[in-house]
Design a protein around this motif. Structure first.
Motif, PDB file in Angstrom:
ATOM      1  N   LYS A  86      10.049  33.326  10.567  1.00  0.00           N
ATOM      2  CA  LYS A  86      10.981  32.697   9.902  1.00  0.00           C
ATOM      3  C   LYS A  86      12.407  33.660   9.957  1.00  0.00           C
ATOM      4  CE  LYS A  86      10.312  30.170   6.307  1.00  0.00           C
ATOM      5  NZ  LYS A  86       9.642  29.648   4.911  1.00  0.00           N
ATOM      6  N   GLU A  87      12.114  35.076   9.729  1.00  0.00           N
ATOM      7  CA  GLU A  87      13.358  36.013   9.744  1.00  0.00           C
ATOM      8  C   GLU A  87      14.011  35.951  11.378  1.00  0.00           C
ATOM      9  OE1 GLU A  87      11.221  39.573   8.777  1.00  0.00           O
ATOM     10  OE2 GLU A  87      10.822  39.095   6.979  1.00  0.00           O
ATOM     11  N   LEU A  88      13.140  35.843  12.330  1.00  0.00           N
ATOM     12  CA  LEU A  88      13.704  36.001  13.592  1.00  0.00           C
ATOM     13  C   LEU A  88      14.273  34.607  14.107  1.00  0.00           C
ATOM     14  CD1 LEU A  88      11.045  38.234  15.143  1.00  0.00           C
ATOM     15  CD2 LEU A  88      13.392  38.788  14.697  1.00  0.00           C
ATOM     16  N   LYS A  89      14.032  33.477  13.388  1.00  0.00           N
ATOM     17  CA  LYS A  89      14.220  32.039  13.630  1.00  0.00           C
ATOM     18  C   LYS A  89      13.894  31.645  14.904  1.00  0.00           C
ATOM     19  CE  LYS A  89      18.366  32.222  10.533  1.00  0.00           C
ATOM     20  NZ  LYS A  89      19.228  33.302  10.603  1.00  0.00           N
ATOM     21  N   ILE A  90      12.640  31.759  15.326  1.00  0.00           N
ATOM     22  CA  ILE A  90      11.890  31.377  16.372  1.00  0.00           C
ATOM     23  C   ILE A  90      10.623  30.752  15.849  1.00  0.00           C
ATOM     24  CG2 ILE A  90      12.662  33.236  17.879  1.00  0.00           C
ATOM     25  CD1 ILE A  90      10.069  34.477  17.936  1.00  0.00           C
ATOM     26  N   SER A  91      10.195  30.029  16.512  1.00  0.00           N
ATOM     27  CA  SER A  91       8.743  29.404  16.416  1.00  0.00           C
ATOM     28  C   SER A  91       7.678  30.279  16.107  1.00  0.00           C
ATOM     29  CB  SER A  91       8.679  28.286  17.327  1.00  0.00           C
ATOM     30  OG  SER A  91       8.000  28.643  18.785  1.00  0.00           O
ATOM     31  N   ARG A  92       6.661  29.882  15.354  1.00  0.00           N
ATOM     32  CA  ARG A  92       5.450  30.733  15.076  1.00  0.00           C
ATOM     33  C   ARG A  92       4.513  30.761  16.488  1.00  0.00           C
ATOM     34  NH1 ARG A  92       0.416  29.430  14.427  1.00  0.00           N
ATOM     35  NH2 ARG A  92       0.826  27.233  14.075  1.00  0.00           N
ATOM     36  N   GLY A  93       4.424  29.803  17.192  1.00  0.00           N
ATOM     37  CA  GLY A  93       3.767  29.699  18.601  1.00  0.00           C
ATOM     38  C   GLY A  93       4.261  30.747  19.497  1.00  0.00           C
ATOM     39  N   SER A  94       5.772  30.876  19.514  1.00  0.00           N
ATOM     40  CA  SER A  94       6.119  31.894  20.460  1.00  0.00           C
ATOM     41  C   SER A  94       6.027  33.285  19.834  1.00  0.00           C
ATOM     42  CB  SER A  94       7.931  31.491  20.503  1.00  0.00           C
ATOM     43  OG  SER A  94       8.233  30.175  21.039  1.00  0.00           O
ATOM     44  N   LEU A  95       6.097  33.403  18.670  1.00  0.00           N
ATOM     45  CA  LEU A  95       5.978  34.806  18.260  1.00  0.00           C
ATOM     46  C   LEU A  95       4.644  35.136  18.568  1.00  0.00           C
ATOM     47  CD1 LEU A  95       7.105  37.081  16.918  1.00  0.00           C
ATOM     48  CD2 LEU A  95       6.478  36.224  14.675  1.00  0.00           C
ATOM     49  N   GLN A  96       3.361  34.336  18.210  1.00  0.00           N
ATOM     50  CA  GLN A  96       2.147  34.682  18.551  1.00  0.00           C
ATOM     51  C   GLN A  96       1.917  34.840  19.866  1.00  0.00           C
ATOM     52  OE1 GLN A  96      -0.131  30.994  17.044  1.00  0.00           O
ATOM     53  NE2 GLN A  96      -1.020  32.242  15.423  1.00  0.00           N
ATOM     54  N   THR A  97       2.757  34.246  20.798  1.00  0.00           N
ATOM     55  CA  THR A  97       2.710  34.523  22.305  1.00  0.00           C
ATOM     56  C   THR A  97       3.206  35.896  22.685  1.00  0.00           C
ATOM     57  OG1 THR A  97       2.842  31.970  22.933  1.00  0.00           O
ATOM     58  CG2 THR A  97       3.320  33.609  24.613  1.00  0.00           C
ATOM     59  N   ILE A  98       3.948  36.294  22.002  1.00  0.00           N
ATOM     60  CA  ILE A  98       4.617  37.687  22.169  1.00  0.00           C
ATOM     61  C   ILE A  98       3.615  38.710  21.660  1.00  0.00           C
ATOM     62  CG2 ILE A  98       6.569  39.311  21.659  1.00  0.00           C
ATOM     63  CD1 ILE A  98       8.458  36.721  21.349  1.00  0.00           C
ATOM     64  N   VAL A  99       3.165  38.420  20.575  1.00  0.00           N
ATOM     65  CA  VAL A  99       2.222  39.453  20.129  1.00  0.00           C
ATOM     66  C   VAL A  99       1.037  39.456  20.620  1.00  0.00           C
ATOM     67  CG1 VAL A  99       0.975  39.748  17.824  1.00  0.00           C
ATOM     68  CG2 VAL A  99       3.211  39.022  17.570  1.00  0.00           C
ATOM     69  N   LYS A 100       0.335  38.449  21.085  1.00  0.00           N
ATOM     70  CA  LYS A 100      -1.032  38.431  21.422  1.00  0.00           C
ATOM     71  C   LYS A 100      -0.859  38.647  23.007  1.00  0.00           C
ATOM     72  CE  LYS A 100      -3.345  35.476  18.373  1.00  0.00           C
ATOM     73  NZ  LYS A 100      -4.609  36.062  18.095  1.00  0.00           N
ATOM     74  N   ARG A 101      -0.195  37.907  23.557  1.00  0.00           N
ATOM     75  CA  ARG A 101      -0.044  37.985  25.362  1.00  0.00           C
ATOM     76  C   ARG A 101       0.723  39.251  25.736  1.00  0.00           C
ATOM     77  NH1 ARG A 101       3.039  33.611  28.357  1.00  0.00           N
ATOM     78  NH2 ARG A 101       4.743  35.179  27.854  1.00  0.00           N
ATOM     79  N   ASP A 102       1.935  39.277  25.326  1.00  0.00           N
ATOM     80  CA  ASP A 102       2.915  40.231  25.953  1.00  0.00           C
ATOM     81  C   ASP A 102       2.708  41.768  25.068  1.00  0.00           C
ATOM     82  OD1 ASP A 102       3.936  38.362  27.219  1.00  0.00           O
ATOM     83  OD2 ASP A 102       5.585  38.237  25.772  1.00  0.00           O
ATOM     84  N   LEU A 103       2.377  42.098  23.960  1.00  0.00           N
ATOM     85  CA  LEU A 103       2.206  42.982  23.136  1.00  0.00           C
ATOM     86  C   LEU A 103       0.665  43.584  23.173  1.00  0.00           C
ATOM     87  CD1 LEU A 103       4.650  43.158  20.285  1.00  0.00           C
ATOM     88  CD2 LEU A 103       4.918  43.986  22.619  1.00  0.00           C
ATOM     89  N   GLY A 104      -0.362  42.548  23.442  1.00  0.00           N
ATOM     90  CA  GLY A 104      -1.708  42.957  23.403  1.00  0.00           C
ATOM     91  C   GLY A 104      -1.992  43.254  22.187  1.00  0.00           C
TER      92      GLY A 104
END
Length: 171
Positions: A86-104
């Motif tokens: 909500k703070e970054l104004k992106i979807s929750r799914g996109s943020l989950q992708t970044i956190v899980k896949r990209d940052l591990g």
């Protein structure tokens, strides 16, 4: 990569064979397909630049956004993914992708464990020695010690809601 491609095209225009091209540029046999694809690309497009990609281009999960998310998680690993999205104004799914896949990172539940300081450990050790000598005098060879006392020093938390983002320790 661009230099190799340009060199391959120059040798191709000079009518050099594939094997000869690979020897001159010192490309190993395992990268033979690289030479073939470069020549094919040159014949189709007239250049060695990358072709246009198919599919939708990445707009949210960019390197910049990954850095922003990494710094926010590093500052506060307990921050909720929903709130951060909500703070970054992106979807929750996109943020989950970044956190899980990209940052591990994975989400872990907090749990209660014993907190044993060095002072408590030394006190427990000295008391167990005393008990051991007392039981040895009575003829008991083996004694099993179990400490099940709960020490509540940490703050209260809700096990279902309080989570922390961290790298997995098991894998």
């Amino acid at each position: 990569m661009e230099k190799e491609r340009s060199a391959i095209v120059e040798l191709f225009q000079e009518r050099k064979k594939q094997k000869e091209t690979m020897k001159l540029i010192k490309i190993p046999q395992t990268r033979r397909n690289f030479v073939i694809r470069t020549i094919k690309r040159f014949n189709e497009t007239g250049g060695v630049m990358d072709r246009a990609r198919t599919g939708r281009p990445v707009s949210i999960t960019t390197v910049k956004m990954r850095k922003v998310v990494r710094s926010r998680v590093w500052r506060n690993p307990q921050r909720s993914i929903r709130k951060m999205a909500k703070e970054l104004k992106i979807s929750r799914g996109s943020l989950q992708t970044i956190v899980k896949r990209d940052l591990g990172l994975s989400s872990f539940k907090k749990r209660k464990v014993h907190f044993l300081s060095n002072k408590i450990k030394t006190k427990m050790f000295s008391r167990s020695k005393v008990l051991h000598t007392r039981f040895a005098a009575q003829g008991l060879d083996q004694v099993l010690f179990s400490d099940e006392k709960l020490f509540t020093v940490e703050q209260a938390f809700n096990r279902q809601n309080d989570r922390i983002l961290s790298k997995s320790t098991s894998t």
